[in-house]
Design a protein around this motif. Structure first.
Motif, PDB file in Angstrom:
ATOM      1  N   UNK A 190      -1.590  -4.114  -9.735  1.00 52.01           N
ATOM      2  CA  UNK A 190      -2.219  -5.193  -8.975  1.00 52.01           C
ATOM      3  C   UNK A 190      -3.605  -4.689  -8.570  1.00 52.01           C
ATOM      4  N   UNK A 191      -4.640  -5.449  -8.920  1.00 53.81           N
ATOM      5  CA  UNK A 191      -6.014  -5.021  -8.677  1.00 53.81           C
ATOM      6  C   UNK A 191      -6.705  -6.046  -7.783  1.00 53.81           C
ATOM      7  N   UNK A 192      -7.385  -5.550  -6.759  1.00 56.43           N
ATOM      8  CA  UNK A 192      -8.099  -6.416  -5.826  1.00 56.43           C
ATOM      9  C   UNK A 192      -9.566  -5.993  -5.788  1.00 56.43           C
ATOM     10  N   UNK A 193     -10.464  -6.939  -6.086  1.00 51.41           N
ATOM     11  CA  UNK A 193     -11.899  -6.714  -5.964  1.00 51.41           C
ATOM     12  C   UNK A 193     -12.433  -7.474  -4.759  1.00 51.41           C
ATOM     13  N   UNK A 194     -13.379  -6.887  -4.078  1.00 56.03           N
ATOM     14  CA  UNK A 194     -14.102  -7.572  -3.007  1.00 56.03           C
ATOM     15  C   UNK A 194     -15.345  -8.216  -3.609  1.00 56.03           C
ATOM     16  N   UNK A 195     -15.557  -9.503  -3.344  1.00 55.84           N
ATOM     17  CA  UNK A 195     -16.748 -10.185  -3.845  1.00 55.84           C
ATOM     18  C   UNK A 195     -17.919  -9.848  -2.929  1.00 55.84           C
ATOM     19  N   UNK A 196     -18.955  -9.239  -3.501  1.00 55.89           N
ATOM     20  CA  UNK A 196     -20.094  -8.769  -2.721  1.00 55.89           C
ATOM     21  C   UNK A 196     -21.244  -9.772  -2.726  1.00 55.89           C
ATOM     22  N   UNK A 197     -21.493 -10.396  -3.875  1.00 62.14           N
ATOM     23  CA  UNK A 197     -22.569 -11.382  -3.981  1.00 62.14           C
ATOM     24  C   UNK A 197     -22.024 -12.643  -4.640  1.00 62.14           C
ATOM     25  N   UNK A 198     -22.743 -13.767  -4.535  1.00 71.56           N
ATOM     26  CA  UNK A 198     -22.257 -15.016  -5.142  1.00 71.56           C
ATOM     27  C   UNK A 198     -21.790 -14.809  -6.574  1.00 71.56           C
ATOM     28  N   UNK A 199     -20.688 -15.464  -6.928  1.00 74.49           N
ATOM     29  CA  UNK A 199     -20.053 -15.263  -8.232  1.00 74.49           C
ATOM     30  C   UNK A 199     -20.060 -16.578  -9.002  1.00 74.49           C
TER      31      UNK A 199
END
Length: 293
Positions: free
Chosen positions: A7-16
């Motif tokens: 299970x992988x979780x990324x934090x969104x840093x800039x608009x995607x």
């Protein structure tokens, strides 16, 4: 031979921004990230980190030794479970319902847009017909909650994957404007159901998903004569480009008609092979697809 599931979780840093066509001056964005785009970001980052320019070699290496689900925007569990269709660990995921229940509310919560224009040097004003609005998944919801991307990465037994290479990557469109930065927030080996609903067999040549009746298909599914009576969901044309050579960027165009993620399968129990990226020919999840039991 076997596989491990993470299970992988990324934090969104800039608009995607995940391109989804255009309406007038609005460049629309999908509300999720196809596995193919995550694979592409991995390929780009890993190739650069190794100090080479052989993107095709790195991409093929990942195709043969990894598999990816789609990744969906999520917030940490805040008790609003009635608004979300799926909860994974401590995260509530926004995944579109094919009958559009709560979709408008969730789009308002997670999506935003950015307006820009070219400047006419002579008049020092907006250049006529060059006003653009770009839609994106926001790093923060309108309620001020941090937005994450949650999905699954499968690694073939014996394959060494350097997680440090993907701690800070860019994915999607408008990257030259700083869009698409995501940071690895967490990972954990997880042999449970993926997206809390789909069983996975990981002891074969490729991971296999078992789909039961009324399961949600959380990736694109090719529309074919064999499945039109078994799947209910939104249908859309899906077009993407492959780049094999530096001088021929996007020269290989692929297109299919597909059920969008969130469609529901009503057929008999079936098993689906997970490929490596998003789709190739008739496909689900990633590269290979079959509706045969």
């Amino acid at each position: 031979m076997g596989w491990k599931q993470y299970l992988v979780v990324f934090e969104i840093i800039s608009p995607l921004h995940i391109g989804y066509g255009r309406i007038a001056n609005l460049q629309k964005s999908r509300g999720y990230v196809p596995g193919r785009l995550i694979w592409s970001a991995f390929t780009s980052r890993i190739t650069a980190a190794r100090g080479t320019a052989d993107y095709e070699k790195t991409g093929d290496e990942l195709l043969n030794n990894t598999a990816l689900s789609y990744f969906y925007p999520a917030v940490e569990d805040n008790g609003e479970s009635d608004l979300y269709s799926i909860k994974v660990c401590n995260y509530n995921l926004w995944i579109e319902d094919y009958d559009r229940q709560n979709n408008n509310l969730m789009e308002y919560k997670f999506m935003n847009s950015y307006m820009s224009t070219a400047i006419n040097i002579g008049s020092n004003s907006a250049d006529e017909s060059n006003l653009f609005e770009t839609e994106f998944i926001s790093p923060y919801t309108r309620d001020g909650e941090k937005t994450y991307l949650v999905g699954y990465l499968f690694l073939k037994d014996g394959y060494t994957f350097n997680w440090d290479y993907i701690r800070d990557i860019q994915v999607g469109g408008e990257r030259k404007s700083g869009f698409g930065r995501i940071k690895l927030h967490g990972k954990s080996e997880d042999n449970s159901q993926i997206f809390q609903s789909l069983e996975v067999e990981m002891d074969g040549e490729r991971p296999i998903i078992e789909i039961k009746s009324q399961s949600r298909l959380l990736a694109h599914v090719h529309v074919s004569e064999s499945n039109t009576m078994e799947i209910k969901g939104r249908i859309e044309p899906l077009v993407y480009r492959d780049t094999k050579e530096a001088k021929k960027i996007g020269s290989n165009i692929r297109n299919i008609i597909a059920y969008a993620p969130g469609a529901v399968y009503y057929g008999d129990k079936t098993r689906l092979e997970i490929g490596s990226t998003m789709l190739k020919d008739n496909s689900i999840w990633c590269e290979k697809y079959s509706l045969n039991p």
